[in-house]
Design a protein around this motif. Structure first.
Motif, PDB file in Angstrom:
ATOM      1  N   GLY A  19       0.680  -1.190  -0.059  1.00  0.00           N
ATOM      2  CA  GLY A  19       0.160  -0.014   0.187  1.00  0.00           C
ATOM      3  C   GLY A  19       0.925   1.411  -0.094  1.00  0.00           C
ATOM      4  O   GLY A  19       0.496   2.389  -0.042  1.00  0.00           O
ATOM      5  N   LYS A  20       2.238   0.933   0.107  1.00  0.00           N
ATOM      6  CA  LYS A  20       3.050   2.231   0.073  1.00  0.00           C
ATOM      7  C   LYS A  20       3.308   2.794  -1.250  1.00  0.00           C
ATOM      8  O   LYS A  20       3.233   1.809  -2.474  1.00  0.00           O
ATOM      9  CB  LYS A  20       4.482   2.115   0.848  1.00  0.00           C
ATOM     10  N   PRO A  21       3.791   4.042  -1.537  1.00  0.00           N
ATOM     11  CA  PRO A  21       4.060   4.564  -2.996  1.00  0.00           C
ATOM     12  C   PRO A  21       4.978   3.668  -3.536  1.00  0.00           C
ATOM     13  O   PRO A  21       6.231   3.270  -2.882  1.00  0.00           O
ATOM     14  CB  PRO A  21       4.234   5.939  -2.778  1.00  0.00           C
ATOM     15  N   ASP A  22       4.778   3.353  -4.838  1.00  0.00           N
ATOM     16  CA  ASP A  22       6.089   2.595  -5.704  1.00  0.00           C
ATOM     17  C   ASP A  22       6.908   3.685  -6.156  1.00  0.00           C
ATOM     18  O   ASP A  22       6.689   3.956  -7.514  1.00  0.00           O
ATOM     19  CB  ASP A  22       5.481   1.748  -6.633  1.00  0.00           C
ATOM     20  N   TYR A  23       7.838   4.146  -5.367  1.00  0.00           N
ATOM     21  CA  TYR A  23       8.721   5.253  -5.883  1.00  0.00           C
ATOM     22  C   TYR A  23       9.515   5.074  -7.095  1.00  0.00           C
ATOM     23  O   TYR A  23       9.590   6.027  -7.988  1.00  0.00           O
ATOM     24  CB  TYR A  23       9.668   5.921  -4.850  1.00  0.00           C
ATOM     25  N   PRO A  24      10.295   3.731  -7.486  1.00  0.00           N
ATOM     26  CA  PRO A  24      10.715   3.496  -8.855  1.00  0.00           C
ATOM     27  C   PRO A  24       9.909   3.562  -9.966  1.00  0.00           C
ATOM     28  O   PRO A  24      10.079   4.297 -10.753  1.00  0.00           O
ATOM     29  CB  PRO A  24      11.210   1.925  -8.595  1.00  0.00           C
ATOM     30  N   ARG A  25       8.667   3.212  -9.750  1.00  0.00           N
ATOM     31  CA  ARG A  25       7.702   3.351 -10.743  1.00  0.00           C
ATOM     32  C   ARG A  25       7.265   4.819 -11.078  1.00  0.00           C
ATOM     33  O   ARG A  25       7.056   5.090 -12.235  1.00  0.00           O
ATOM     34  CB  ARG A  25       6.588   2.524 -10.282  1.00  0.00           C
ATOM     35  N   VAL A  26       7.075   5.519  -9.817  1.00  0.00           N
ATOM     36  CA  VAL A  26       6.738   7.073  -9.967  1.00  0.00           C
ATOM     37  C   VAL A  26       7.639   7.444 -10.879  1.00  0.00           C
ATOM     38  O   VAL A  26       7.496   8.417 -11.774  1.00  0.00           O
ATOM     39  CB  VAL A  26       6.653   7.590  -8.403  1.00  0.00           C
ATOM     40  N   ARG A  27       9.197   7.418 -10.379  1.00  0.00           N
ATOM     41  CA  ARG A  27      10.037   8.004 -11.247  1.00  0.00           C
ATOM     42  C   ARG A  27       9.917   7.862 -12.556  1.00  0.00           C
ATOM     43  O   ARG A  27      10.363   8.631 -13.700  1.00  0.00           O
ATOM     44  CB  ARG A  27      11.583   7.830 -10.520  1.00  0.00           C
TER      45      ARG A  27
END
Length: 417
Positions: A19-27
């Motif tokens: 449920g946490k943000p997927d930061y690599p995918r966000v980048r």
């Protein structure tokens, strides 16, 4: 260190199974998505420098596509470096969208200071200062105008012989000629009224053809005359479909062929016997051709060939070792060194002086004599007046653009002001 935030509109924020943000995918999404805010800022920058309507500039357009030329790229290169924090070597041909996405250079110790300045800009600034200093007799270091002629050929290759269609090429060439010829004619007309420095043949930029050849001011505008008539001749030539197709298929070979013609003129194969006068006539075309070939050289071997021709051609040409060394060094740097690092204040000063080089060249003959024996003041005043005139012309062109846009859409008037 300069950092830039990037934004992208996405339907939802990618999440991990936890449920946490997927930061690599966000980048990844931000990198792949359209950089709306940054692209808009670059579009405004291109519109401001090139005096265009921002609404008509696509993020897929390049500096060359938008009509950028050798007179506007100086300002563009300096301001683009400040906006991006770096200056890609091939920026004139990169789409606006790609400019924003292009990563900066990898950190190196020599990049920890200063800013990037195109070598052609630095040489242009240095050359015009040397021209003014030599004419004002502050000191004598001749050869700056021949370096400028080589830079003109280099920029002709970069900004005029582009992948655009033949009509677009023709339009860009006409614009470039007008940017040079119209200010020159206007200044000569003014000088004819207030001084006795020039003749009617200067008003036509044809003193080298029509004379008088023995007047005190006969050779003052030789650089502008040679450049304008060279560009006119090449514009007419490449308007021909067969010449246009040939240049597109073999750009370096065509440039090398013209360099061969230039070298034939350099060694006076036609037997004109002009001696030193040839330095300041159309026979100096070979310096332009050197820059043209350098601009089209894409391999180390091609650059080496141009360098050898340059060294052989300059050797013994002026009969002055210092002048020959100066011209050779300047053009070798143009061939091999795309950019240099320098303090930001030096880059800004060089950009301003280089951008004003045409107006400085045109006006300095009437400016420095006003200061008599105070030669340094005359040199400084010549450069400052050239910069001031350039700023005035730029402001006038910007206001003309705003008026055109306001006439089309009155609702945009407050934003333009």
């Amino acid at each position: 260190r300069r950092c830039r935030a990037r934004t992208a509109a996405v339907p939802a924020l990618p999440l991990l199974p936890s449920g946490k943000p997927d930061y690599p995918r966000v980048r990844t999404l931000v990198a792949d998505g359209p950089p709306a805010q940054e692209s808009a800022e670059l579009i405004d920058l291109f519109a401001d420098v090139l005096h265009l309507d921002p609404a008509h500039i696509s993020t897929d357009a390049t500096f060359v596509d938008l009509g950028g030329n050798s007179l506007s790229y100086v300002t563009m290169s300096v301001r683009l470096e400040r906006a991006l924090g770096h200056l890609p070597a091939d920026w004139p041909r990169l789409p606006i969208r790609e400019l924003e996405r292009r990563p900066g250079p990898r950190p190196r110790w020599w990049r920890s200071w200063g800013t990037t300045l195109e070598t052609s800009v630095a040489l242009r600034a240095l050359a015009i200062v040397l021209v003014v200093c030599s004419h004002a007799e502050l000191f004598e270091m001749w050869g700056g105008a021949h370096i400028l002629l080589g830079i003109a050929g280099y920029n002709f290759a970069r900004f005029c012989l582009t992948p655009l269609s033949r009509p677009e090429r023709f339009r860009h060439l006409r614009t470039t000629i007008a940017w040079i010829a119209l200010p020159a004619v206007a200044w000569v007309a003014f000088a004819l009224v207030v001084t006795d420095d020039y003749h009617l043949s200067n008003l036509l930029l044809a003193n080298k053809f029509l004379g008088p050849h023995d007047s005190m001011t006969a050779g003052r505008l030789w650089f502008v005359e040679v450049l304008v008539w060279t560009l006119i001749g090449l514009t007419l030539l490449f308007w021909l479909p067969v010449a246009d197709r040939l240049e597109r298929r073999a750009p370096f070979a065509v440039a090398a062929a013209f360099l061969a013609v230039g070298m034939a003129l350099r060694y006076d194969v036609p037997g004109l016997g002009l001696g030193h006068d040839a330095w300041f006539t159309m026979l100096a075309f070979w310096f332009f051709a050197i820059g043209w070939a350098a601009g089209k050289a894409t391999t180390a071997l091609q650059r080496a060939i141009v360098t050898v021709v340059l060294i052989v051609g300059v050797h013994g040409y002026f009969g002055n070792s210092l002048r020959e060394a100066l011209v050779t060094t300047g053009l070798v740097l143009l061939i091999w060194l795309p950019t240099v690092r320098c303090p930001a204040v030096v880059a800004l000063a060089a950009g301003a002086i280089a951008e004003a080089s045409l107006y400085t060249y045109l006006t300095h003959f009437q400016v420095y004599p006003l200061f008599g024996s105070h030669r340094l003041y005359g040199v400084v005043a010549s450069v400052v007046i050239g910069i001031a005139l350039t700023a005035v012309v730029t402001q006038v062109r910007a206001r003309m653009r705003d008026r055109r846009l306001t006439a089309r859409d009155p609702a945009r008037a407050p934003a333009l002001r």
